[in-house]
Design a protein around this motif. Structure first.
Motif, PDB file in Angstrom:
ATOM      1  N   PHE A  45     -39.864  24.483 -15.793  1.00 36.58           N
ATOM      2  CA  PHE A  45     -40.283  24.646 -14.401  1.00 36.58           C
ATOM      3  C   PHE A  45     -39.079  24.755 -13.473  1.00 36.58           C
ATOM      4  N   THR A  46     -38.049  23.980 -13.761  1.00 40.13           N
ATOM      5  CA  THR A  46     -36.859  24.029 -12.910  1.00 40.13           C
ATOM      6  C   THR A  46     -36.304  25.459 -12.870  1.00 40.13           C
ATOM      7  N   GLU A  47     -36.200  26.076 -14.041  1.00 39.45           N
ATOM      8  CA  GLU A  47     -35.571  27.411 -14.078  1.00 39.45           C
ATOM      9  C   GLU A  47     -36.417  28.449 -13.355  1.00 39.45           C
ATOM     10  N   LYS A  48     -37.705  28.205 -13.248  1.00 37.68           N
ATOM     11  CA  LYS A  48     -38.592  29.143 -12.572  1.00 37.68           C
ATOM     12  C   LYS A  48     -38.425  29.053 -11.051  1.00 37.68           C
ATOM     13  N   HIS A  49     -38.281  27.831 -10.561  1.00 33.76           N
ATOM     14  CA  HIS A  49     -38.317  27.627  -9.108  1.00 33.76           C
ATOM     15  C   HIS A  49     -36.966  27.290  -8.498  1.00 33.76           C
ATOM     16  N   SER A  64     -25.323  21.725 -16.583  1.00 36.42           N
ATOM     17  CA  SER A  64     -26.676  22.306 -16.614  1.00 36.42           C
ATOM     18  C   SER A  64     -26.823  23.261 -15.441  1.00 36.42           C
ATOM     19  N   GLU A  65     -26.356  22.806 -14.285  1.00 35.85           N
ATOM     20  CA  GLU A  65     -26.416  23.654 -13.090  1.00 35.85           C
ATOM     21  C   GLU A  65     -25.597  24.914 -13.253  1.00 35.85           C
ATOM     22  N   LYS A  66     -24.391  24.732 -13.795  1.00 40.73           N
ATOM     23  CA  LYS A  66     -23.486  25.867 -13.982  1.00 40.73           C
ATOM     24  C   LYS A  66     -24.157  26.930 -14.848  1.00 40.73           C
ATOM     25  N   PHE A  67     -24.775  26.465 -15.933  1.00 43.40           N
ATOM     26  CA  PHE A  67     -25.382  27.415 -16.869  1.00 43.40           C
ATOM     27  C   PHE A  67     -26.603  28.080 -16.249  1.00 43.40           C
ATOM     28  N   LEU A  68     -27.392  27.287 -15.545  1.00 46.59           N
ATOM     29  CA  LEU A  68     -28.595  27.828 -14.914  1.00 46.59           C
ATOM     30  C   LEU A  68     -28.219  28.812 -13.798  1.00 46.59           C
ATOM     31  N   ASP A  69     -27.195  28.454 -13.028  1.00 48.30           N
ATOM     32  CA  ASP A  69     -26.703  29.371 -11.994  1.00 48.30           C
ATOM     33  C   ASP A  69     -26.290  30.694 -12.616  1.00 48.30           C
ATOM     34  N   ALA A  70     -25.547  30.601 -13.726  1.00 47.54           N
ATOM     35  CA  ALA A  70     -25.053  31.817 -14.379  1.00 47.54           C
ATOM     36  C   ALA A  70     -26.208  32.662 -14.899  1.00 47.54           C
ATOM     37  N   ILE A  71     -27.243  32.005 -15.447  1.00 46.27           N
ATOM     38  CA  ILE A  71     -28.413  32.749 -15.942  1.00 46.27           C
ATOM     39  C   ILE A  71     -29.023  33.554 -14.798  1.00 46.27           C
ATOM     40  N   ILE A  72     -29.165  32.888 -13.655  1.00 51.26           N
ATOM     41  CA  ILE A  72     -29.827  33.531 -12.526  1.00 51.26           C
ATOM     42  C   ILE A  72     -28.928  34.604 -11.901  1.00 51.26           C
ATOM     43  N   GLU A  73     -27.667  34.237 -11.647  1.00 50.95           N
ATOM     44  CA  GLU A  73     -26.769  35.179 -10.968  1.00 50.95           C
ATOM     45  C   GLU A  73     -26.466  36.406 -11.803  1.00 50.95           C
ATOM     46  N   ASN A  74     -26.205  36.219 -13.081  1.00 44.18           N
ATOM     47  CA  ASN A  74     -25.851  37.361 -13.936  1.00 44.18           C
ATOM     48  C   ASN A  74     -27.042  37.920 -14.685  1.00 44.18           C
ATOM     49  N   GLU A  75     -28.208  37.505 -14.295  1.00 44.93           N
ATOM     50  CA  GLU A  75     -29.434  37.979 -14.939  1.00 44.93           C
ATOM     51  C   GLU A  75     -29.337  37.930 -16.456  1.00 44.93           C
TER      52      GLU A  75
END
Lengths: 86, 349, 397
Positions: free
Chosen positions: C113-117, B90-101
């Motif tokens: 909420f997690t993805e926002k913050h 979950s973290e990996k995917f969320l990190d990728a969403i944020i880092e690679n926009e």
């Protein structure tokens, strides 16, 4: 072209996490899916992202991948002809 | 009515592979505790394992051990409980969403991040088309799974069920937990008997059980009853007493009470109330061995099942001085921050 | 028939309405809730359509009368809103007077909420209160607290079949005497996480989804919450409750075929339907309406269609309501349970919007207009990633 094929093999091994496989284990004409390297539909999606990220090629329909991802040979040819990123 | 027996157990924990509570040595719990990963090569083909999350691999290993021990080949249900699922992915995917926009994202981490991926991949590996469920109810996720299996074995036409609890540690989630004081920090004193600091010593692991209506030579214990709830309607004492009475037991006929104490000063008052009710009863604890996580209580069930079958009570489990004369009935009590409560009652076979 | 599990209340919020009545009116007037995404900022804005509830989090907080310092995520708020409706609809005034449980389901939990913050928590301590709202179980505990419920609380997450399993577990617990009453359903809010996740699987349509159509391009994600109140025959009798419908059959099976895709012959779906018929003690021929899973992905509709053809000698009237609501993931089976009850109450088959061309693989034509017809039994399918297949059968009161 040879350099591209080698690069492609390295990237595939890395992206698909093919732990026990080396560049030398993959022949240019080996089938990537099914009996060859044994890749599956999720790998196909990973390869579509690889095309986009590394070579600037966007595939809209996963079905297009079928032709392109037959082997390293077909993939390299497609990339050479369609790449927008060098 | 049919009974529910524990016939096989498999575990991956922060202790060495193959660890037994009767072993002399235990790894001491730190502020953060990673599970000792066994070798998966013999069990999972490289083509499959290359995409598997740590939680999936740990679970497959533990499930396989439990089934093998119980000689169970075709469970009629696979039921998994997990607090956060495969949180690393979950973290990996969320990190990728944020880092690679939101670009160049690949499906593997997303697939592994879905809560039901563990039960699904066990089913895929066993080619098991039976009932398949995943509970994600915080600290009683595992007891939810146990309850479901218990009800099905008791009332429905099922004989063999595989259940388990699994949770992972992931780096950023840990740091978020640090921010809100949910976990111990480096250097925090970790004392289970007299906790002085807030937060739990976070850990990870997978504990699986092969449950059956049939008693075998390998049977550990019978699961007699359990109660899963969010909050007490009545006070703690009368709730526990009523639960025991329903099963023709009383505070005095519980031979060992297994407490889910987690070294968190904030959470200790609840367990203290239970201790007061069971002053004379031998009290056991286990999270100093397993570390603390949402499904650590599954490790607690493993410990309880092992002492009831062996009829021995290792020194290291002792939370008070009392020594049981016999071990016939065990009550497990667990909760997290005054919710996700569970009582599990085990009896000797 | 007194032992049958009765449905005595229901509540819903979806992109086609904030009440049961609004949802019903949208269904019969063919008014879909699919739109451009407005409340989430995403790179994919122009490539997707969604079934979005056009209430902001602030508006939801007000509707629920939540205190300023609450830690409800959008998932919890949608859930609390729908669950409260269901409880009111069942005219429950003392929620703990009998053994009452809550079985909720969610796939995203507090991810919205997690993805926002996420990476800003250390800089903005005021958001840190949401860190412990991430886990899926927190949403159920919040809903239980909001209802004042003390008892069995559970959360199920089996991807897109989650709420069907919540309903199934609840029914089973009443039948086996563990609960007298249980509130069952699911809640999921839209999130960047799921939008991007489904995007990587290349199963999102860039236009309005078209279930069971030859030219279907994939699904639209949606958000929703819905709950049913289930009560035992004894409670119904003792309190002289009005029964909306009954849960009479359910089945759960695993396809054990692929991590995300359904098998070509719909094996898991067939097994789930077979088990549901066994439990209900009725024959496939007695079903008057099927609310199909029908996500409009190439894979699901083909697999489900084949499964329907394997189970039914003659496939009864069917439709997918996903063209109205989008695919609301863990809430899907709950909102479709509400639609199934509405179908029974009103003797009405709801239309499958956007259908034009039958699929080449078989001749299955969904209903495209609202149809008035006698309905005694409705079958509702829900299938998820990980091979999770569930079927529910509802019977007329």
């Amino acid at each position: 072209m040879e350099a591209l094929k080698k690069e492609l093999k390295e990237r595939i091994i890395n992206v698909l996490n093919l732990e026990d496989i080396t560049v030398d284990d993959i022949q240019d004409t080996d089938a990537l899916f099914g009996d060859g390297l044994g890749l599956d539909s999720i790998d196909a999606l990973e390869l579509i992202v690889l095309l986009d990220k590394e070579y600037g090629i966007k595939l809209a329909d996963p079905k297009q991948g079928k032709e392109i991802f037959q082997s390293i040979e077909t993939m390299a040819q497609y990339i050479a002809q369609n790449r927008t990123k060098l | 009515m049919k009974n529910c027996y524990i016939n096989g157990i498999g575990s991956v924990s922060i202790q060495a592979t193959g660890f037994s509570i009767f072993d002399a040595e235990i790894t001491t719990v730190q502020n953060v505790n990673k599970a000792q990963q066994p070798s998966y090569k013999e069990l999972i083909a490289p083509a499959m394992s290359r995409r598997m999350a740590k939680g999936v691999k740990m679970s497959i290993y533990a499930a396989n051990k439990a089934l093998f021990e119980a000689k169970m080949v075709d469970p009629q249900a696979i039921i998994v409980g997990t607090g956060l699922g495969c949180i690393e992915d979950s973290e990996k995917f969320l990190d990728a969403i944020i880092e690679n926009e939101e670009q160049f994202l690949t499906p593997t981490a997303f697939i592994q991040s879905t809560h039901n991926t563990v039960a699904a991949q066990i089913a895929l590996l066993l080619q098991c088309k039976a009932y398949n469920f995943t509970y994600v109810n915080g600290a009683n996720s595992f007891e939810n799974a146990l309850f479901d299996a218990f009800m099905q074995l008791k009332h429905l036409d099922k004989e063999n069920i595989l259940i388990g609890g699994v949770d992972e540690i992931a780096p950023y989630t840990f740091s978020m937990f640090e921010m809100v004081g949910k976990v111990k920090r480096v250097g925090d004193n970790i004392n289970f008997k007299k906790p002085e600091t807030n937060g739990i010593p976070l850990a990870e692991g997978a504990n699986f059980f092969a449950l059956s209506v049939k008693k075998t030579a390998n049977t550990y214990a019978e699961v007699v009853d359990l109660l899963v709830f969010n909050d007490f309607k009545d006070d703690e004492t009368s709730t526990i007493k009523a639960f025991l009475e329903k099963n023709n037991l009383s505070v005095n006929t519980i031979d060992v009470i297994v407490l889910g104490v987690n070294a968190d000063a904030v959470q200790q008052p609840f367990y203290h109330k239970i201790q007061v009710l069971f002053t004379e009863t031998p009290q056991a604890y286990y999270q100093h061995i397993s570390g603390s996580y949402d499904t650590a209580s599954a490790f607690g069930l493993k410990v309880a099942a092992e002492i009831i079958r062996s009829q021995s009570y290792p020194e290291k489990l002792k939370y008070n001085e009392a020594q049981p004369e016999k071990i016939e009935n065990i009550l497990l009590v667990n909760q997290n921050n005054l919710t996700d409560f569970s009582f599990v009652l085990l009896s000797k076979c | 028939m007194q032992n049958r599990v009765a449905i005595t209340g229901m509540g819903i919020i979806s992109s086609i309405g904030n009440t049961v009545e609004e949802n019903f009116n949208a269904l019969i007037s063919k008014k879909a809730g699919i739109s451009d995404i407005e409340l989430i900022t995403t790179r994919h804005t122009n490539e997707i359509k969604v079934g979005e509830i056009k209430l902001t989090n602030e508006q939801l907080q007000q509707l629920l009368n939540l205190p300023v310092n609450n830690t409800f995520t959008r998932t919890s708020m949608l859930g609390a809103y729908a669950a409260k409706q269901a409880v009111n609809n069942a005219q429950i005034t003392a929620i703990n007077e009998v053994r009452t449980g809550l079985i909720s389901s969610t796939s995203v939990g507090g991810m919205d909420f997690t993805e926002k913050h996420y990476k800003q928590y250390d800089q903005y301590p005021e958001y840190q209160k949401y860190i412990l709202s991430h886990n899926a179980g927190d949403s159920s505990n919040k809903i239980a607290d909001y209802l004042g419920l003390k008892g069995f609380v559970s959360t199920i997450s089996t991807a897109c079949s989650s709420a069907a399993n919540a309903i199934m577990l609840g029914a089973s617990m009443i039948e086996n005497g563990y609960l007298d009453r249980v509130i069952v359903g699911g809640t999921d809010s839209l999130s960047k996480f799921t939008i991007n996740g489904f995007k990587t699987l290349m199963i999102l349509s860039d236009t309005y989804n078209t279930p069971f159509d030859q030219h279907r391009k994939g699904l639209n994600l949606g958000e929703a919450a819905a709950y049913l109140v289930l009560e035992s025959g004894e409670v119904v009798k003792r309190q002289n409750k009005h029964v909306l419908a009954y849960v009479c059959g359910y089945g759960n099976a695993n396809d054990a075929y692929h991590q995300t895709a359904s098998s070509e012959n719909g094996e898991g779906a067939c097994l789930a339907m077979k088990k549901a018929f066994e439990k209900a003690g009725i024959q496939p021929g007695e079903i008057n309406y099927i609310n199909a899973h029908g996500t409009a992905t190439p894979n699901n509709d083909l697999s489900e269609g084949r499964a329907l053809l394997r189970i039914f000698n003659s496939v009864p009237k069917f439709s997918s309501t996903k063209a109205f609501t989008g695919h609301t993931l863990a809430a899907a089976a709950a909102i479709e349970a509400v639609y199934s009850v509405l179908a029974l109450q009103n003797n009405m088959v709801f239309p499958n919007l956007n259908f034009k061309t039958p699929m080449e693989e078989f001749h299955l034509i969904p209903e495209t207009e609202p149809v008035k017809t006698e309905i005694n039994y409705v079958l509702s399918n829900s299938f998820g990633f990980g091979g999770n297949c569930s079927t529910l059968i509802f019977a007329k009161s």
